[in-house]
Scaffold this active site. Sequence first.
Site, PDB file in Angstrom:
ATOM      1  CG  ASP A 221      -8.197  -7.224   6.713  1.00  0.00           C
ATOM      2  OD1 ASP A 221      -7.010  -7.262   7.090  1.00  0.00           O
ATOM      3  OD2 ASP A 221      -8.844  -6.170   6.619  1.00  0.00           O
ATOM      4  CG  HIS A 259      -4.385   6.414   2.394  1.00  0.00           C
ATOM      5  ND1 HIS A 259      -5.657   5.907   2.328  1.00  0.00           N
ATOM      6  CD2 HIS A 259      -4.129   6.589   3.718  1.00  0.00           C
ATOM      7  CE1 HIS A 259      -6.144   5.784   3.536  1.00  0.00           C
ATOM      8  NE2 HIS A 259      -5.246   6.181   4.410  1.00  0.00           N
TER       9      HIS A 259
END
Length: 350
Positions: A221, A259
Amino acid sequence: MTTFPVSENAEWVSVLSYTTALTAPFAIQAALKLNVFEILNRHGQLSAQQIIDLLPRPCTNPHAPALLDRLLHHLSSKSPTFPCPLLTASLSPTSSVILYSLLPPSQYFLKDANGVSVGECVSQQVLHFLDTFRHLDAVILDGGDGFQKEFGHHISHHIAEHTPKLVAAMASMTAVLMPQLLDAYDGFADVGTLVDVGGCTGYTLIHILDKYPDLKGINFDQPQIVTSGAIHPRLTHVGGNMLEAIPQADAVFMMRILHDWEDDDCITILKNCKTALGNKHGKVVVVDFYIPDLMDGYVPMHNFDILMMSSHGSKMRTAAEYRIMGRQAGYTDVKIVCIVNEYSVMEFLL
């Protein structure tokens, strides 16, 4: 009892439902601030007055019980705004006072061991995104996303800046989903090293590592996020940018990531995942919202789709759309393996 004729315009009632739908997140936020769910969970069936008496903060408004009654009645009503009520309301057997108690969906608004709730995370997220909706017409006509137009930066920067506040809430959401997902999907059994792309502090990957004792994990991340990563003997944290490169592994895992991004960015991410697998016979496991090919009538996904369009400049996707992106990114096939709590588990195969 007096009876009288009723004349109702269904179209007008529908219009009213649309224009008042925003009451839902605000009503939930008020109930959370008033500790309503925790009080009812601790004490059982109560009236609005009894809840007021149990509040940790003093109440100076003599009309508070009546006002709270109206809020609780809203949360116990079934409507287009609340298709599944959070509370049940019934008259006291000894008086005309209304008594309230929790219904099963309200469990998600109760705090977990970290002091947060899934419902709290979701409702606050919607409220935070509220200002992005003012730009929805500009997003349609000019492109971009409402978050950038309102706050001047992409939502990923906001997440990185508010990591401490979001970590516990996201971990709570993961704790609800992962046990069911791991029961339904066993595709990590033959994997040596798994990299979780966008894995925050590693709490999702730890669920997987705990089930597969021979598996090694890489939590990937943004650098400022992984610096506060969780500790696990088989977990390594790596900081970086998934739009640039992803650490090499035998398989790649992404949950609730794609998404948030536009098609071109998703294809870039999927290409970087493919590069991370090298020439090995690996796979990319994507867990994201399940959208039927025909969305007509599937109201929750329509709502999420507009939220993504407004705040992220992205969208919900059908299996067919994921297959198209997979081919564009160089994968031979994309298949849905199972569906868990409105999430599809997809394998992008080399």
